[in-house]
Motif scaffolding. Structure first.
Motif, mmCIF file in Angstrom:
data_model
loop_
_atom_site.group_PDB
_atom_site.id
_atom_site.type_symbol
_atom_site.label_atom_id
_atom_site.label_comp_id
_atom_site.label_asym_id
_atom_site.label_seq_id
_atom_site.Cartn_x
_atom_site.Cartn_y
_atom_site.Cartn_z
ATOM 1 N N ARG A 174 -3.616 -32.901 17.219
ATOM 2 C CA ARG A 174 -3.292 -31.567 16.707
ATOM 3 C C ARG A 174 -2.308 -31.707 15.547
ATOM 4 O O ARG A 174 -1.227 -32.281 15.724
ATOM 5 C CB ARG A 174 -2.677 -30.717 17.811
ATOM 6 C CG ARG A 174 -3.584 -30.460 19.018
ATOM 7 C CD ARG A 174 -2.778 -29.934 20.199
ATOM 8 N NE ARG A 174 -1.778 -30.920 20.614
ATOM 9 C CZ ARG A 174 -0.750 -30.628 21.421
ATOM 10 N NH1 ARG A 174 -0.592 -29.400 21.890
ATOM 11 N NH2 ARG A 174 0.116 -31.578 21.759
ATOM 12 N N LYS B 53 -9.557 -22.566 6.862
ATOM 13 C CA LYS B 53 -10.652 -22.689 7.822
ATOM 14 C C LYS B 53 -11.155 -24.120 7.891
ATOM 15 O O LYS B 53 -11.451 -24.641 8.976
ATOM 16 C CB LYS B 53 -11.786 -21.739 7.446
ATOM 17 C CG LYS B 53 -11.449 -20.267 7.639
ATOM 18 C CD LYS B 53 -12.654 -19.385 7.314
ATOM 19 C CE LYS B 53 -12.322 -17.908 7.527
ATOM 20 N NZ LYS B 53 -13.489 -17.035 7.197
ATOM 21 N N PHE B 54 -11.267 -24.763 6.725
ATOM 22 C CA PHE B 54 -11.718 -26.159 6.689
ATOM 23 C C PHE B 54 -10.756 -27.052 7.467
ATOM 24 O O PHE B 54 -11.174 -27.904 8.265
ATOM 25 C CB PHE B 54 -11.827 -26.628 5.235
ATOM 26 C CG PHE B 54 -12.067 -28.097 5.078
ATOM 27 C CD1 PHE B 54 -13.341 -28.631 5.187
ATOM 28 C CD2 PHE B 54 -11.014 -28.965 4.821
ATOM 29 C CE1 PHE B 54 -13.568 -29.996 5.056
ATOM 30 C CE2 PHE B 54 -11.222 -30.333 4.676
ATOM 31 C CZ PHE B 54 -12.506 -30.844 4.803
ATOM 32 N N ALA C 129 -8.569 -26.168 9.816
ATOM 33 C CA ALA C 129 -8.555 -25.833 11.243
ATOM 34 C C ALA C 129 -9.780 -26.391 11.961
ATOM 35 O O ALA C 129 -9.679 -26.934 13.069
ATOM 36 C CB ALA C 129 -8.475 -24.322 11.418
ATOM 37 N N GLN C 130 -10.936 -26.276 11.325
ATOM 38 C CA GLN C 130 -12.184 -26.702 11.959
ATOM 39 C C GLN C 130 -12.337 -28.214 11.994
ATOM 40 O O GLN C 130 -12.866 -28.773 12.964
ATOM 41 C CB GLN C 130 -13.367 -26.071 11.240
ATOM 42 C CG GLN C 130 -13.458 -24.558 11.418
ATOM 43 C CD GLN C 130 -14.534 -23.922 10.553
ATOM 44 O OE1 GLN C 130 -15.219 -24.606 9.797
ATOM 45 N NE2 GLN C 130 -14.684 -22.604 10.658
ATOM 46 N N ASN C 131 -11.897 -28.885 10.942
ATOM 47 C CA ASN C 131 -12.138 -30.325 10.829
ATOM 48 C C ASN C 131 -10.975 -31.191 11.291
ATOM 49 O O ASN C 131 -11.179 -32.367 11.608
ATOM 50 C CB ASN C 131 -12.480 -30.674 9.381
ATOM 51 C CG ASN C 131 -13.826 -30.127 8.945
ATOM 52 O OD1 ASN C 131 -14.868 -30.731 9.192
ATOM 53 N ND2 ASN C 131 -13.810 -28.963 8.308
ATOM 54 N N ASN D 121 -8.230 -29.778 13.437
ATOM 55 C CA ASN D 121 -7.463 -29.141 14.505
ATOM 56 C C ASN D 121 -6.058 -28.794 14.015
ATOM 57 O O ASN D 121 -5.058 -29.095 14.681
ATOM 58 C CB ASN D 121 -7.399 -30.065 15.731
ATOM 59 C CG ASN D 121 -6.964 -29.330 16.980
ATOM 60 O OD1 ASN D 121 -6.970 -28.094 17.033
ATOM 61 N ND2 ASN D 121 -6.559 -30.084 17.996
#
Length: 274
Positions: free
Chosen positions: A138, A157-158, A160-162, A164
C-alpha cells in the motif's frame, strides 16, 4: 531670482524627474507560480511566505533592480493552465518531464538536485530489499506528483488501480499513515524528510529510509515565451546567487545539492505532426 536660474530650473526639474522615475519604469515584474510543494513552497494560497521559494525570490530581488519577482499562488494541477494563460511568467523547481512537454517554454537549469525516496516502518527483520518490489504494498503518495516508478503518470485513478495508492496533499499525513500501519510505503522528497526528522526526532528510529531513490529531482525554471525575462537573463541571475553564496545558504540546510549547470535558456517547443 536671476533669469539664468529661472531658465535652468525647469531643465533641472525635468532631469531630476527622469532620474527619479526611470528606476521604477525599468523594473519589470516577473510573476512566479507558487504551488504547494514542501519544503519549496508551503501553502502559498494562505498568504504565508514560507518555504524555499520565497527565500529565493527575496534573494533575487535583493540582487538587482531590473526585475521584481512576485509570487502568484497556484496549485499543482492548475499551474499548467496558469502558465499557458499567462497568469504566471515562470514555474520554478520544475522538470520538463512533469507534464510540460506539450507546453512551449524555455528551460533554465537551476543547478539544484533533490530526490524522491521510499520510507517504511522499521521492523526487526525488514531490510533494504523491502523496497525492491512495490507489488502488493500500500503506497502513500502526494497528489499531483509525477513518480518515475509509475512512468510519470500522475492520474489518481491510474495510481490507485495499479499501485494501491492513497493520495494526499501532505507529506506529514503520508508519513503518519506509515507510522500507524495504514500504508506500507510513503514516497517523500528527501529535503522534506530531512526537515521532518529534525522536527520529529522521536520517530526517526521508527522509520526505515530507502537507499533506493524513485528519481533524482534536477530542478529547472520554466519560462513562458512572452515572459518579461529571458532564460539567458534568469540564468545569469542564478549565477549571481551562486557567486555570492546565497544559493548554498538557502538550499544546503535542506540537503539540496547545488551542482554544475548546463547552458541556460534551452528552448522547449512542442512537436507538431506534419
Amino acid at each position: 531670482m536671476s533669469s539664468s536660474f529661472r531658465t535652468a530650473s525647469p531643465l533641472l526639474l525635468a532631469i531630476l524627474s527622469v532620474l527619479w522615475v526611470s528606476p521604477s519604469l525599468a523594473t519589470q515584474e516577473v510573476r512566479v507560480g507558487a504551488a504547494h510543494f514542501p519544503p519549496y513552497t508551503v501553502r502559498p494560497e494562505s498568504g504565508a511566505d514560507t518555504g524555499l521559494l520565497p527565500e529565493l525570490v527575496d534573494a533575487l530581488n535583493a540582487l538587482q533592480t531590473d526585475y521584481k519577482f512576485v509570487l502568484v499562488p497556484t496549485s499543482i494541477p492548475r499551474r499548467f493552465g496558469d502558465f499557458k494563460q499567462a497568469r504566471v511568467d515562470m514555474a520554478i523547481f520544475e522538470n520538463p518531464d512533469w507534464g510540460w512537454k506539450d507546453i512551449p517554454h524555455t528551460n533554465v537549469d537551476m543547478g539544484l538536485e533533490d530526490a524522491e525516496i521510499f520510507v517504511a516502518q522499521q521492523e526487526p527483520d525488514r531490510q533494504q530489499n523491502y523496497f525492491d518490489d512495490l507489488k502488493g504494498k500500500r503506497l502513500a503518495l502526494f497528489s499531483g506528483y509525477h513518480y518515475e516508478f509509475a512512468n510519470f503518470n500522475a492520474d489518481p485513478k491510474f495510481l490507485a488501480q495499479n499501485f494501491n495508492a492513497t493520495l494526499t496533499y501532505s507529506h506529514d499525513s503520508n508519513l503518519l499513515m506509515v507510522l500507524r500501519g495504514r500504508a506500507d510505503i510513503a514516497l517523500v522528497t528527501r529535503s522534506y524528510l530531512f526537515d521532518y526528522l529534525l522536527r520529529n526526532e522521536k520517530v526517526a528510529g521508527q522509520l526505515l529510509v530507502s537507499q533506493r531513490t524513485d528519481q533524482i529531482y534536477h530542478h529547472y525554471a520554466l519560462i513562458r515565451p512572452q515572459a518579461p525575462i529571458t532564460g539567458e537573463a534568469f540564468g545569469k541571475l542564478l549565477q549571481g546567487l551562486r557567486d555570492n553564496g546565497q544559493m548554498l545558504k538557502i538550499f544546503d540546510p535542506y540537503k539540496i545539492a547545488v551542482v554544475p549547470v548546463s547552458a541556460p535558456g534551452t528552448a522547449s517547443v512542442p512537436q507538431v505532426a506534419k
